[in-house]
Design a protein around this motif. Structure first.
Motif, PDB file in Angstrom:
ATOM      1  N   GLY A  28     -17.289   5.638  63.404  1.00 48.41           N
ATOM      2  CA  GLY A  28     -18.645   6.130  63.625  1.00 48.41           C
ATOM      3  C   GLY A  28     -18.948   7.367  62.804  1.00 48.41           C
ATOM      4  O   GLY A  28     -20.030   7.500  62.233  1.00 48.41           O
ATOM      5  N   GLY A  29     -17.978   8.284  62.745  1.00 48.53           N
ATOM      6  CA  GLY A  29     -18.173   9.480  61.929  1.00 48.53           C
ATOM      7  C   GLY A  29     -18.342   9.157  60.462  1.00 48.53           C
ATOM      8  O   GLY A  29     -19.175   9.750  59.772  1.00 48.53           O
ATOM      9  N   LEU A  30     -17.565   8.182  59.970  1.00 45.70           N
ATOM     10  CA  LEU A  30     -17.668   7.781  58.572  1.00 45.70           C
ATOM     11  C   LEU A  30     -19.030   7.156  58.276  1.00 45.70           C
ATOM     12  O   LEU A  30     -19.681   7.494  57.278  1.00 45.70           O
ATOM     13  N   ILE A  31     -19.457   6.246  59.156  1.00 45.26           N
ATOM     14  CA  ILE A  31     -20.741   5.568  58.964  1.00 45.26           C
ATOM     15  C   ILE A  31     -21.898   6.553  59.036  1.00 45.26           C
ATOM     16  O   ILE A  31     -22.890   6.439  58.312  1.00 45.26           O
ATOM     17  N   PHE A  32     -21.761   7.547  59.910  1.00 51.93           N
ATOM     18  CA  PHE A  32     -22.862   8.491  60.107  1.00 51.93           C
ATOM     19  C   PHE A  32     -22.885   9.585  59.043  1.00 51.93           C
ATOM     20  O   PHE A  32     -23.944   9.958  58.541  1.00 51.93           O
ATOM     21  N   LEU A  33     -21.708  10.106  58.699  1.00 53.93           N
ATOM     22  CA  LEU A  33     -21.657  11.241  57.784  1.00 53.93           C
ATOM     23  C   LEU A  33     -21.773  10.836  56.318  1.00 53.93           C
ATOM     24  O   LEU A  33     -22.124  11.662  55.483  1.00 53.93           O
ATOM     25  N   THR A  34     -21.464   9.569  55.992  1.00 53.57           N
ATOM     26  CA  THR A  34     -21.590   9.126  54.600  1.00 53.57           C
ATOM     27  C   THR A  34     -23.026   9.242  54.099  1.00 53.57           C
ATOM     28  O   THR A  34     -23.269   9.819  53.030  1.00 53.57           O
ATOM     29  N   PRO A  35     -24.031   8.718  54.826  1.00 51.88           N
ATOM     30  CA  PRO A  35     -25.415   8.937  54.376  1.00 51.88           C
ATOM     31  C   PRO A  35     -25.793  10.407  54.326  1.00 51.88           C
ATOM     32  O   PRO A  35     -26.492  10.837  53.401  1.00 51.88           O
ATOM     33  N   PHE A  36     -25.330  11.194  55.310  1.00 47.74           N
ATOM     34  CA  PHE A  36     -25.638  12.626  55.326  1.00 47.74           C
ATOM     35  C   PHE A  36     -25.076  13.319  54.086  1.00 47.74           C
ATOM     36  O   PHE A  36     -25.741  14.167  53.476  1.00 47.74           O
ATOM     37  N   THR A  37     -23.856  12.937  53.697  1.00 49.47           N
ATOM     38  CA  THR A  37     -23.245  13.516  52.497  1.00 49.47           C
ATOM     39  C   THR A  37     -24.019  13.115  51.246  1.00 49.47           C
ATOM     40  O   THR A  37     -24.239  13.946  50.347  1.00 49.47           O
ATOM     41  N   CYS A  38     -24.439  11.856  51.183  1.00 49.65           N
ATOM     42  CA  CYS A  38     -25.230  11.391  50.031  1.00 49.65           C
ATOM     43  C   CYS A  38     -26.541  12.154  49.924  1.00 49.65           C
ATOM     44  O   CYS A  38     -26.977  12.506  48.818  1.00 49.65           O
ATOM     45  N   ILE A  39     -27.170  12.432  51.068  1.00 47.82           N
ATOM     46  CA  ILE A  39     -28.412  13.204  51.069  1.00 47.82           C
ATOM     47  C   ILE A  39     -28.159  14.619  50.562  1.00 47.82           C
ATOM     48  O   ILE A  39     -28.906  15.146  49.720  1.00 47.82           O
ATOM     49  N   ALA A  40     -27.082  15.248  51.051  1.00 46.40           N
ATOM     50  CA  ALA A  40     -26.763  16.617  50.640  1.00 46.40           C
ATOM     51  C   ALA A  40     -26.463  16.689  49.145  1.00 46.40           C
ATOM     52  O   ALA A  40     -26.934  17.607  48.442  1.00 46.40           O
TER      53      ALA A  40
END
Length: 307
Positions: free
Chosen positions: A203-215
């Motif tokens: 869940g952390g990977l699925i959620f934080l991957t888009p957040f990292t791409c945005i950053a």
């Protein structure tokens, strides 16, 4: 049927946001108004983009998909709460609860993936404008959305299957207005350590991957914008990202503090934060994107006059 199976719950009771009838009446009217505005606003966005050929671009293609997801996201939770209030019932079947969990996880992650794809689109538009049409081809746009749907559905299926294997015994009162995964996990009389582990890893990977791409996308955007020679060029570049940044801040600001912690620490403050990204964010998205965008305002005006 043995005694263990007889003790398992067949339905859950959604406690709602308030235990007092007067407050529940006020909340019913408020949520009904917000749901109707959400459906109307996002539907207008989708119809305006579909009917105006000038908006048949990657940016508006992703925006139309985001509006569709927001409609579905709100429809997973709010209608059941409104129906329960009208029927004076707080129950939801076991199957209905698991279905809510599946679609809730699907659409919340789909929102994150679409915001990530939109950030990449803005990065290409600002940093590589001469190559924009060559990079953001229609096939690539469709592929990005399709892959996002596949990943989010598989992720939701994993969490739902892990939830189904748990045993729910005597306690079946969910302290929420829908079957949020964390409050439901707290009711299980089984060991939920595997569920918590999957939340933190997959869940952390699925959620934080888009957040990292945005950053990363915005890091490149701001790096290029600061090198622009004129203040007008800087304002123009930032104006293309302002609406998206506002939505990202509202969405991730509420959600990061809720689901990146163990299910045992879920509290009433988290319930309020959940309302923000399940009800408020889909409500304000159409206004944020239309009020700050002259093309969208013109397309919506034409659509309303045509109707």
């Amino acid at each position: 049927m043995d005694g263990d199976n007889q003790s398992r719950v067949t339905e859950f009771f959604l406690l709602g946001l308030s235990g007092q009838s007067e407050q529940e009446d006020v909340l019913f009217g408020l949520f009904l108004w917000m749901y109707l505005v959400t459906i109307t606003g996002n539907s207008l966005i989708v119809l305006a983009i579909s009917c105006d050929r000038h908006l048949h671009t990657p940016m508006y293609f992703f925006l139309a998909n985001l509006s569709c997801v927001d409609i579905c996201f709100s429809s997973v939770t709010v209608p059941k709460m409104l129906a329960n209030h009208v029927l004076e019932s707080k129950s939801i079947s076991y199957a209905g609860c698991m279905a809510q969990i599946y679609f809730f996880i699907t659409f919340i992650n789909m929102d994150g993936f679409l915001l990530s794809v939109m950030a990449y689109d803005r990065h290409v538009a600002v940093c590589r404008p001469l190559h924009y049409s060559m990079i953001m081809r229609p096939k690539l746009c469709v592929l990005l959305v399709a892959v996002s749907w596949v990943i989010t559905n598989l992720h939701a299926l994993l969490h739902t299957l892990l939830m189904v294997r748990l045993t729910f015994c005597s306690s079946n009162v969910v302290r929420h207005f829908f079957c949020d995964p964390y409050p439901v996990l707290k009711l299980s009389c089984s060991d939920t350590s595997v569920n918590d582990l999957v939340v933190f890893t997959v869940g952390g990977l699925i959620f934080l991957t888009p957040f990292t791409c945005i950053a990363v996308s915005y890091a490149y955007i701001f790096s290029d914008v600061l090198r622009l020679p004129s203040a007008r060029g800087i304002r123009k570049a930032l104006s293309t990202c302002g609406s998206h940044l506002t939505v990202v801040s509202l969405f991730y600001g509420a959600i990061l503090g809720v689901y990146m912690r163990p299910s045992s620490s879920y509290s009433m403050q988290d319930t309020v934060a959940t309302v923000i990204f399940t009800v408020v964010t889909p409500l304000v998205n159409p206004f944020i994107y239309s009020l700050r965008n002259q093309d969208m305002k013109g397309a919506i005006r034409k659509l309303i006059l045509r109707i």
